[in-house]
Motif scaffolding. Structure first.
Motif, PDB file in Angstrom:
ATOM      1  N   GLY A  46      10.286 -13.789  11.609  1.00  7.30           N
ATOM      2  CA  GLY A  46      10.071 -13.702  10.241  1.00  7.30           C
ATOM      3  C   GLY A  46       9.451 -14.836   9.574  1.00  7.30           C
ATOM      4  N   VAL A  47       8.302 -15.201  10.353  1.00  7.04           N
ATOM      5  CA  VAL A  47       7.576 -16.433   9.926  1.00  7.04           C
ATOM      6  C   VAL A  47       6.206 -15.665   9.260  1.00  7.04           C
ATOM      7  N   THR A  48       5.501 -14.666   9.792  1.00  2.97           N
ATOM      8  CA  THR A  48       4.446 -14.068   9.175  1.00  2.97           C
ATOM      9  C   THR A  48       4.738 -12.628   9.099  1.00  2.97           C
ATOM     10  N   THR A  49       3.541 -11.694   8.453  1.00  8.60           N
ATOM     11  CA  THR A  49       3.735 -10.459   8.713  1.00  8.60           C
ATOM     12  C   THR A  49       2.717  -9.822   9.526  1.00  8.60           C
ATOM     13  N   ILE A  50       3.158  -8.655   9.803  1.00  5.65           N
ATOM     14  CA  ILE A  50       2.172  -7.817  10.788  1.00  5.65           C
ATOM     15  C   ILE A  50       0.849  -7.655  10.399  1.00  5.65           C
ATOM     16  N   GLU A  51       0.414  -7.561   9.217  1.00  5.41           N
ATOM     17  CA  GLU A  51      -0.801  -7.358   8.528  1.00  5.41           C
ATOM     18  C   GLU A  51      -1.334  -8.682   8.799  1.00  5.41           C
ATOM     19  N   GLU A  52      -0.960  -9.873   8.796  1.00  6.21           N
ATOM     20  CA  GLU A  52      -1.463 -11.281   9.064  1.00  6.21           C
ATOM     21  C   GLU A  52      -2.071 -11.169  10.469  1.00  6.21           C
ATOM     22  N   VAL A  53      -1.020 -10.893  11.378  1.00 10.18           N
ATOM     23  CA  VAL A  53      -1.363 -10.716  12.762  1.00 10.18           C
ATOM     24  C   VAL A  53      -2.332  -9.833  13.111  1.00 10.18           C
ATOM     25  N   ALA A  54      -2.416  -8.650  12.403  1.00 10.83           N
ATOM     26  CA  ALA A  54      -3.311  -7.487  12.884  1.00 10.83           C
ATOM     27  C   ALA A  54      -4.773  -8.050  12.519  1.00 10.83           C
ATOM     28  N   PRO A  86      10.606  -6.654  10.068  1.00  9.50           N
ATOM     29  CA  PRO A  86       9.491  -7.709   9.618  1.00  9.50           C
ATOM     30  C   PRO A  86       9.934  -8.104   8.001  1.00  9.50           C
ATOM     31  N   LYS A  87       9.473  -9.228   7.769  1.00 14.07           N
ATOM     32  CA  LYS A  87       9.534  -9.844   6.526  1.00 14.07           C
ATOM     33  C   LYS A  87       8.212  -9.941   5.672  1.00 14.07           C
ATOM     34  N   LYS A  88       8.322  -9.765   4.491  1.00 14.49           N
ATOM     35  CA  LYS A  88       7.182 -10.074   3.404  1.00 14.49           C
ATOM     36  C   LYS A  88       7.522 -10.658   2.188  1.00 14.49           C
ATOM     37  N   GLY A  89       6.814 -11.291   1.501  1.00 14.71           N
ATOM     38  CA  GLY A  89       6.937 -12.172   0.278  1.00 14.71           C
ATOM     39  C   GLY A  89       6.759 -11.152  -0.694  1.00 14.71           C
ATOM     40  N   ALA A  90       7.658 -11.127  -1.646  1.00 20.81           N
ATOM     41  CA  ALA A  90       7.608 -10.357  -2.867  1.00 20.81           C
ATOM     42  C   ALA A  90       6.633 -10.712  -3.861  1.00 20.81           C
ATOM     43  N   GLY A  91       6.371 -12.206  -3.822  1.00 26.55           N
ATOM     44  CA  GLY A  91       5.466 -12.834  -4.676  1.00 26.55           C
ATOM     45  C   GLY A  91       6.269 -13.479  -5.889  1.00 26.55           C
ATOM     46  N   CYS A  92       6.031 -14.850  -6.005  1.00 24.10           N
ATOM     47  CA  CYS A  92       6.660 -15.644  -7.135  1.00 24.10           C
ATOM     48  C   CYS A  92       6.057 -16.795  -7.594  1.00 24.10           C
ATOM     49  N   GLU A  93       6.300 -17.497  -8.338  1.00 23.16           N
ATOM     50  CA  GLU A  93       5.637 -18.702  -8.817  1.00 23.16           C
ATOM     51  C   GLU A  93       5.047 -19.794  -8.018  1.00 23.16           C
ATOM     52  N   ARG A  94       6.024 -19.863  -6.972  1.00 21.63           N
ATOM     53  CA  ARG A  94       5.825 -21.071  -5.876  1.00 21.63           C
ATOM     54  C   ARG A  94       4.556 -20.303  -5.295  1.00 21.63           C
ATOM     55  N   ASP A 136       2.814   0.541  17.854  1.00 21.59           N
ATOM     56  CA  ASP A 136       1.232   0.440  17.710  1.00 21.59           C
ATOM     57  C   ASP A 136       0.667  -0.957  17.497  1.00 21.59           C
ATOM     58  N   ALA A 137       1.653  -1.789  16.824  1.00 19.42           N
ATOM     59  CA  ALA A 137       1.165  -3.269  16.475  1.00 19.42           C
ATOM     60  C   ALA A 137       1.535  -4.023  17.773  1.00 19.42           C
ATOM     61  N   GLY A 138       2.207  -3.411  18.933  1.00 16.08           N
ATOM     62  CA  GLY A 138       2.293  -4.288  20.255  1.00 16.08           C
ATOM     63  C   GLY A 138       3.500  -4.512  20.723  1.00 16.08           C
ATOM     64  N   PHE A 139       4.539  -3.992  19.994  1.00 12.69           N
ATOM     65  CA  PHE A 139       6.194  -4.405  20.361  1.00 12.69           C
ATOM     66  C   PHE A 139       6.410  -3.235  21.194  1.00 12.69           C
ATOM     67  N   THR A 140       7.442  -3.701  22.023  1.00 12.18           N
ATOM     68  CA  THR A 140       7.888  -2.571  23.098  1.00 12.18           C
ATOM     69  C   THR A 140       8.738  -1.719  22.063  1.00 12.18           C
ATOM     70  N   SER A 160       1.739 -13.716  20.662  1.00  8.88           N
ATOM     71  CA  SER A 160       2.347 -14.997  19.694  1.00  8.88           C
ATOM     72  C   SER A 160       2.479 -14.481  18.439  1.00  8.88           C
ATOM     73  N   GLY A 161       1.596 -13.809  17.967  1.00  3.18           N
ATOM     74  CA  GLY A 161       1.973 -13.286  16.592  1.00  3.18           C
ATOM     75  C   GLY A 161       3.158 -12.369  16.235  1.00  3.18           C
ATOM     76  N   LEU A 162       3.227 -11.290  17.294  1.00  4.29           N
ATOM     77  CA  LEU A 162       4.577 -10.722  17.337  1.00  4.29           C
ATOM     78  C   LEU A 162       5.735 -11.768  17.418  1.00  4.29           C
ATOM     79  N   HIS A 163       5.741 -12.526  18.251  1.00  4.12           N
ATOM     80  CA  HIS A 163       6.773 -13.537  18.270  1.00  4.12           C
ATOM     81  C   HIS A 163       7.301 -13.988  16.828  1.00  4.12           C
ATOM     82  N   LYS A 164       6.250 -14.360  16.278  1.00  4.86           N
ATOM     83  CA  LYS A 164       6.184 -15.017  14.837  1.00  4.86           C
ATOM     84  C   LYS A 164       6.744 -13.754  13.620  1.00  4.86           C
ATOM     85  N   VAL A 165       6.062 -12.662  13.875  1.00  4.53           N
ATOM     86  CA  VAL A 165       6.860 -11.519  13.158  1.00  4.53           C
ATOM     87  C   VAL A 165       8.282 -11.481  13.456  1.00  4.53           C
ATOM     88  N   MET A 166       8.963 -11.428  14.581  1.00  7.00           N
ATOM     89  CA  MET A 166      10.218 -11.272  14.837  1.00  7.00           C
ATOM     90  C   MET A 166      11.027 -12.461  14.207  1.00  7.00           C
TER      91      MET A 166
END
Length: 599
Positions: free
Chosen positions: A586-594, A520-528, A507-511, A578-584
């Motif tokens: 691990g650079v960004t998330t599907i939520e950001e691309v959407a 997909p990757k996502k940050g857990a959240g940290c001090e940095r 649904d997001a656009g992947f074949t 272009s966003g889906l390439h970056k999701v693949m």
């Protein structure tokens, strides 16, 4: 504000002048706040100080000795933070955390607590003695703070100096200075009525007060340290707030009292060399500051300042222009290899137009500067017309557009053509006149780079035609259009897998084949990353090269949809793709691309 407390005690006849003088002398010798010393000397009771503080600051008071705090609430704030700001967490109701403080004007403390816990902060006032006892009771591992006169002297390092800027003293000084100003009152209605009565000398005096200067400097430095791209200072009817835009998202960082409004506004206008008496018209200016970078050197940062009159005062937006963050290496901006090759080919041509499109804050200036940097050689004469000139580029003739004196983009372009240019950069094509001159320049042997505000690359053609440019001129002049967006990067320090259902990925656009393999990757959240899961931004690019087939479609008046379909057939990577390439990757998330693109 010891004198103010003393005056209140005298006025209510709870203290004699002799006792007040004795307490002030004792304070000079032993340090600490006046209220703490009055209780220590036995002149007044702790409850009396609490009641006076409540009356002075206009917030409820509490007797901490009679209040039992839930251990789960205590755990919300680290012991070091509670000790640093002399605060005690009391209770939580929904998204609001109530804390007891000795100084409820310390917005830096409330800002840090809000940022740390994610809750809105509601202060109540308590005496210094009660807070010290509560800290010892609920945070036994943390030593209680001694009065200033009893503390051992120690050498303050650079990081400690930076931390010490965020203490109550700064806001206490500002509050005292502004309360003593007769032109600023606490009542919102009276304040609105007095706006037009404040004269220039009064505004200059307010903006030049040392506490106000420190407060504004702290605000600017905090924005730099947190990596903000913009500072929003916004007055409302009952609120005065400051927000930072960090990685494209706005965050509330502080809410100074309403009485600070005119002083802060005046100070920023003075720094930006604007007319502080003009409150009815928008104004634009610039601030340049130099500060120590922590490595023995100095660093310069520009702030682009915009003042806009609103219903309840002037809203000010400052954009941070940090030369160190200007990425001139095109290979690191986030282009897919094929898209980057097409762009480099287009800017390497001797004539024609290359247009970069996208909303404000999407990185268009960075892309243009990167392109200019790549083709900037001693053999070329590069001229730019910008509003404003954001960064100075060596070897490039940059002109600041000034609409108020008639130096607009069209006028600058006409002059450029008499300056023997090879490459022309126009900050933005806003009207027919500018577009017409840019098109004619591109057809007479000049490479023209510019920007437009459109949603994607194909709709740029329609936009030019709507401005009044003939289809045959558009088809002949435009070589390439690059649409772009910025999305947040997943924090590398806390990156982790975030599996999605295969259908959700489709649904997001992947074949279907890609959906089976992508994790997909996502940050857990940290001090940095301040527990956001994101750190930094990366670009999404849609590069449409104008081929002969596309030129034919433009000539017959094809729609943006038809142009898109043909461009995709010829290999154009869309913004979503272009966003889906970056999701693949691990650079960004599907939520950001959407959030930034459509299918």
């Amino acid at each position: 504000m010891p004198v103010r407390i003393g005056e209140l005690l005298l006025k209510e006849k709870r203290l004699t002048p002799a006792q007040l003088q004795e307490a002030l002398n004792y304070q000079k010798t032993n340090g600490g706040k006046l209220g703490f010393n009055l209780v220590k000397l036995g002149f007044v009771k702790d409850e009396e100080i609490t009641a006076l503080l409540s009356k002075q600051y206009g917030v409820p008071s509490i007797n901490l000795a009679q209040f039992e705090i839930d251990p789960a609430i205590v755990k919300l704030i680290p012991a070091e933070t509670a000790q640093k700001y002399q605060i005690v967490p009391l209770s939580r109701s929904g998204a609001t955390l109530t804390i007891a403080m000795t100084d409820p004007t310390n917005v830096f403390a409330m800002d840090d607590i809000k940022f740390m816990t994610g809750y809105n902060v509601e202060p109540v006032v308590a005496s210094e003695t009660a807070v010290t006892d509560a800290l010892q009771r609920y945070f036994p591992s943390t030593p209680a703070a001694a009065p200033r006169g009893e503390r051992k002297e120690k050498k303050i390092t650079a990081p400690q100096q930076e931390a010490n800027l965020n203490n109550a003293a700064t806001l206490e000084m500002v509050s005292k200075a502004l309360e003593e100003s007769a032109s600023i009152v606490d009542d919102d209605v009276e304040l609105l009525e007095e706006i037009d009565q404040i004269d220039v000398s009064s505004l200059e005096k307010q903006g030049g007060e040392a506490p106000v200067i420190r407060l504004v400097n702290l605000m600017l430095m905090s924005a730099i340290q947190k990596g903000a791209s913009d500072i929003h200072i916004e007055p409302y009817e009952k609120e005065f707030r400051v927000r930072f835009r960090i990685d494209g998202i706005l965050y509330n960082v502080m809410a100074p009292p309403m009485k600070f409004r005119d002083a802060i506004t005046s100070r920023i206008k003075i720094m930006a060399k604007l007319d502080i008496a003009e409150k009815r018209l928008p104004q634009d200016g610039r601030i340049k500051i130099r500060f120590a970078d922590g490595e023995g050197g100095t660093k310069e940062i520009d702030f682009r300042v915009s003042c806009l009159p609103t219903l309840f005062g002037e809203k000010i937006v400052l954009r941070l222009l940090d030369k160190d963050k200007l990425m001139l290496d095109m290979t690191k901006l986030g282009f897919e290899p094929d898209s980057l090759k097409r762009l480099e080919t287009a800017i390497g041509k001797p004539w024609g137009m290359v247009l970069v499109t996208g909303p404000t804050g999407s990185g268009k200036t960075n892309t243009l500067y990167s392109s200019i940097s790549k083709i900037n050689t001693p053999e070329t004469n590069i001229m730019t017309a910008e509003d404003p000139v954001e960064f100075n580029l060596v070897g490039v003739n940059q002109v600041q557009v000034r609409e108020n004196i008639g130096l607009n983009f069209a006028a600058a372009l006409r002059s450029f053509l008499r300056q023997d240019p090879n490459i022309i950069l126009v900050g933005e094509i806003r009207d027919f006149e500018t577009a017409e001159i840019a098109v004619k320049a591109s057809l007479t042997g000049h490479l023209v780079l510019s920007t437009l505000h459109t949603n994607d690359a194909p709709s740029t053609i329609s936009r030019l035609m709507n401005m009044g440019i003939e289809p045959f001129l558009v088809a002949s002049s435009v070589n390439l259009i690059c649409a772009q967006r910025l999305v947040r990067r997943v924090c590398a320090a806390c990156k982790q897998d975030q599996p999605h259902a295969a259908q959700a990925l489709v649904d997001a656009g992947f074949t279907p084949d890609e959906a089976q393999k992508v994790i997909p990757k996502k940050g857990a959240g940290c001090e940095r990353c301040n527990n956001t899961g994101y750190k930094g931004r990366v670009g999404l690019y849609e590069v449409m090269e104008i081929t002969d087939e596309l030129r034919e479609l433009i000539l017959v008046g094809a729609s943006a949809l038809e142009l898109r379909r043909k461009a995709v057939e010829e290999g154009m990577i869309t913004l979503r793709r272009s966003g889906l390439h970056k999701v693949m990757d691990g650079v960004t998330t599907i939520e950001e691309v959407a959030r930034e693109t459509v299918k």
